[in-house]
Scaffold this motif. Structure first.
Motif, mmCIF file in Angstrom:
data_model
loop_
_atom_site.group_PDB
_atom_site.id
_atom_site.type_symbol
_atom_site.label_atom_id
_atom_site.label_comp_id
_atom_site.label_asym_id
_atom_site.label_seq_id
_atom_site.Cartn_x
_atom_site.Cartn_y
_atom_site.Cartn_z
ATOM 1 N N GLY A 1 24.201 44.541 5.574
ATOM 2 C CA GLY A 1 25.615 44.881 5.506
ATOM 3 C C GLY A 1 25.850 46.371 5.640
ATOM 4 N N PRO A 2 26.987 46.833 5.108
ATOM 5 C CA PRO A 2 27.335 48.254 5.229
ATOM 6 C C PRO A 2 26.320 49.147 4.521
ATOM 7 C CG PRO A 2 29.257 46.947 4.619
ATOM 8 C CD PRO A 2 28.066 46.047 4.506
ATOM 9 N N GLU A 3 25.841 50.135 5.233
ATOM 10 C CA GLU A 3 24.822 51.054 4.721
ATOM 11 C C GLU A 3 25.238 51.675 3.389
ATOM 12 O OE1 GLU A 3 22.746 55.262 6.133
ATOM 13 O OE2 GLU A 3 23.767 54.028 7.618
ATOM 14 N N ARG A 4 26.471 52.102 3.270
ATOM 15 C CA ARG A 4 26.922 52.785 2.044
ATOM 16 C C ARG A 4 26.925 51.866 0.830
ATOM 17 N NH1 ARG A 4 31.389 51.219 4.621
ATOM 18 N NH2 ARG A 4 33.177 50.496 3.410
ATOM 19 N N LEU A 5 26.987 50.547 1.039
ATOM 20 C CA LEU A 5 26.979 49.602 -0.077
ATOM 21 C C LEU A 5 25.588 49.045 -0.362
ATOM 22 C CD1 LEU A 5 30.207 47.556 0.737
ATOM 23 C CD2 LEU A 5 29.940 49.405 -0.926
ATOM 24 N N VAL A 6 24.809 48.789 0.685
ATOM 25 C CA VAL A 6 23.508 48.137 0.534
ATOM 26 C C VAL A 6 22.413 49.119 0.135
ATOM 27 C CG1 VAL A 6 21.748 46.754 1.710
ATOM 28 C CG2 VAL A 6 24.156 46.330 2.171
ATOM 29 N N VAL A 7 22.411 50.302 0.719
ATOM 30 C CA VAL A 7 21.320 51.256 0.472
ATOM 31 C C VAL A 7 21.823 52.659 0.129
ATOM 32 C CG1 VAL A 7 19.597 50.025 1.849
ATOM 33 C CG2 VAL A 7 21.088 51.679 2.957
ATOM 34 N N PRO A 8 22.713 52.795 -0.862
ATOM 35 C CA PRO A 8 23.174 54.151 -1.186
ATOM 36 C C PRO A 8 22.000 54.988 -1.695
ATOM 37 C CG PRO A 8 23.839 52.616 -2.897
ATOM 38 C CD PRO A 8 23.232 51.795 -1.780
ATOM 39 N N ALA B 1 13.056 47.585 -0.496
ATOM 40 C CA ALA B 1 12.776 47.204 0.892
ATOM 41 C C ALA B 1 12.935 48.401 1.824
ATOM 42 C CB ALA B 1 13.722 46.082 1.328
ATOM 43 N N THR B 2 12.517 48.187 3.071
ATOM 44 C CA THR B 2 12.783 49.130 4.154
ATOM 45 C C THR B 2 13.847 48.489 5.036
ATOM 46 O OG1 THR B 2 10.538 49.985 4.100
ATOM 47 C CG2 THR B 2 11.785 50.366 6.123
ATOM 48 N N PHE B 3 14.806 49.298 5.476
ATOM 49 C CA PHE B 3 15.952 48.795 6.226
ATOM 50 C C PHE B 3 16.051 49.479 7.580
ATOM 51 C CE2 PHE B 3 16.814 48.127 1.813
ATOM 52 C CZ PHE B 3 17.469 46.908 1.757
ATOM 53 N N TRP B 4 16.563 48.750 8.552
ATOM 54 C CA TRP B 4 16.848 49.277 9.886
ATOM 55 C C TRP B 4 18.356 49.431 10.009
ATOM 56 C CZ3 TRP B 4 17.139 45.510 14.525
ATOM 57 C CH2 TRP B 4 17.472 46.191 15.698
ATOM 58 N N CYS B 5 18.803 50.586 10.441
ATOM 59 C CA CYS B 5 20.213 50.806 10.756
ATOM 60 C C CYS B 5 20.422 50.289 12.175
ATOM 61 C CB CYS B 5 20.557 52.287 10.666
ATOM 62 S SG CYS B 5 20.281 52.981 9.044
ATOM 63 N N TYR B 6 20.651 48.989 12.297
ATOM 64 C CA TYR B 6 20.674 48.364 13.622
ATOM 65 C C TYR B 6 21.884 48.735 14.464
ATOM 66 C CZ TYR B 6 23.670 44.653 11.639
ATOM 67 O OH TYR B 6 24.673 43.936 11.042
ATOM 68 N N THR B 7 22.918 49.177 13.828
ATOM 69 C CA THR B 7 24.083 49.717 14.517
ATOM 70 C C THR B 7 24.715 50.703 13.539
ATOM 71 O OG1 THR B 7 25.988 49.090 15.901
ATOM 72 C CG2 THR B 7 25.770 47.952 13.807
ATOM 73 N N VAL C 1 23.032 47.902 8.034
ATOM 74 C CA VAL C 1 21.583 47.852 7.832
ATOM 75 C C VAL C 1 21.101 46.408 7.666
ATOM 76 C CG1 VAL C 1 21.455 50.155 6.814
ATOM 77 C CG2 VAL C 1 21.777 48.169 5.323
ATOM 78 N N LEU C 2 19.807 46.226 7.987
ATOM 79 C CA LEU C 2 19.134 44.926 7.923
ATOM 80 C C LEU C 2 17.757 45.150 7.313
ATOM 81 C CD1 LEU C 2 18.971 41.893 9.275
ATOM 82 C CD2 LEU C 2 17.653 43.081 11.002
ATOM 83 N N PRO C 3 17.320 44.338 6.338
ATOM 84 C CA PRO C 3 15.974 44.535 5.780
ATOM 85 C C PRO C 3 14.890 44.161 6.789
ATOM 86 C CG PRO C 3 16.964 42.576 4.841
ATOM 87 C CD PRO C 3 18.007 43.218 5.703
ATOM 88 N N VAL D 1 27.346 37.992 7.457
ATOM 89 C CA VAL D 1 27.968 37.452 6.258
ATOM 90 C C VAL D 1 27.165 36.245 5.815
ATOM 91 C CG1 VAL D 1 30.312 38.257 6.748
ATOM 92 C CG2 VAL D 1 29.580 36.017 7.594
ATOM 93 N N SER D 2 27.251 35.940 4.548
ATOM 94 C CA SER D 2 26.515 34.809 3.990
ATOM 95 C C SER D 2 27.329 33.531 4.177
ATOM 96 C CB SER D 2 26.271 35.061 2.512
ATOM 97 O OG SER D 2 25.181 34.331 2.069
#
Length: 146
Positions: free
Chosen positions: A71-78, A107-113, A117-119, A142-143
């Motif tokens: 999801g949004p980088e600022r929420l998932v991986v601050p 985890a490690t995440f990719w900023c795919y766009t 981010v995606l784990p 989304v889930s």
């Protein structure tokens, strides 16, 4: 219980009707697990299609982990650490791809766009999972019920 099974079946049919938009392949303990990325009812949203069956439950737990940690980088991986390592070329986005990788204790995440981010490396019950290949649209995950 039957009502829940019917709802699950209807949700699966609705997701199948959305069409395939991409694919994620993870590897754990030497075996590969493919997840199909499908539309989620809005042109800006996607989700992972439910698996074909219960299996050993590992795929379902991995699917849930990916969906709840994407999801949004600022929420998932601050406050995540930016790695010098870049995302492999085998991970593609149809447009505006970002190659940054971020690390958190979980985890490690990719900023795919930009902004999403995606784990890509994580553990479930002590077992390491890693993303092997990805073909994604630049949309937010989304889930959905399984």
């Amino acid at each position: 219980m039957r009502a829940r099974a019917l709802c699950t079946a209807l949700a699966c049919l609705a997701l199948a009707a959305q069409g395939t938009e991409g694919r994620l392949t993870y590897e754990a303990s030497g075996r590969r697990v493919d997840f199909t990325v499908v539309g989620a009812g809005h042109r800006a949203l996607v989700t992972l299609a439910p698996g074909p069956g219960p299996g050993d439950g590992k795929e379902a737990r991995a699917r849930l982990f990916v969906l709840t940690h994407t999801g949004p980088e600022r929420l998932v991986v601050p406050g995540a650490e930016v790695l010098k390592e870049k995302a492999p070329a085998a991970w593609t986005v149809s447009h505006r791809a970002d190659r940054r990788l971020l690390r958190t204790p979980e985890a490690t995440f990719w900023c795919y766009t930009p902004g999403l981010v995606l784990p890509v490396r994580f553990r479930i019950d002590g077992e390491p999972w890693r993303l092997v290949s990805a073909e994604l649209p630049p949309k937010m995950f989304v889930s959905t019920p399984e």
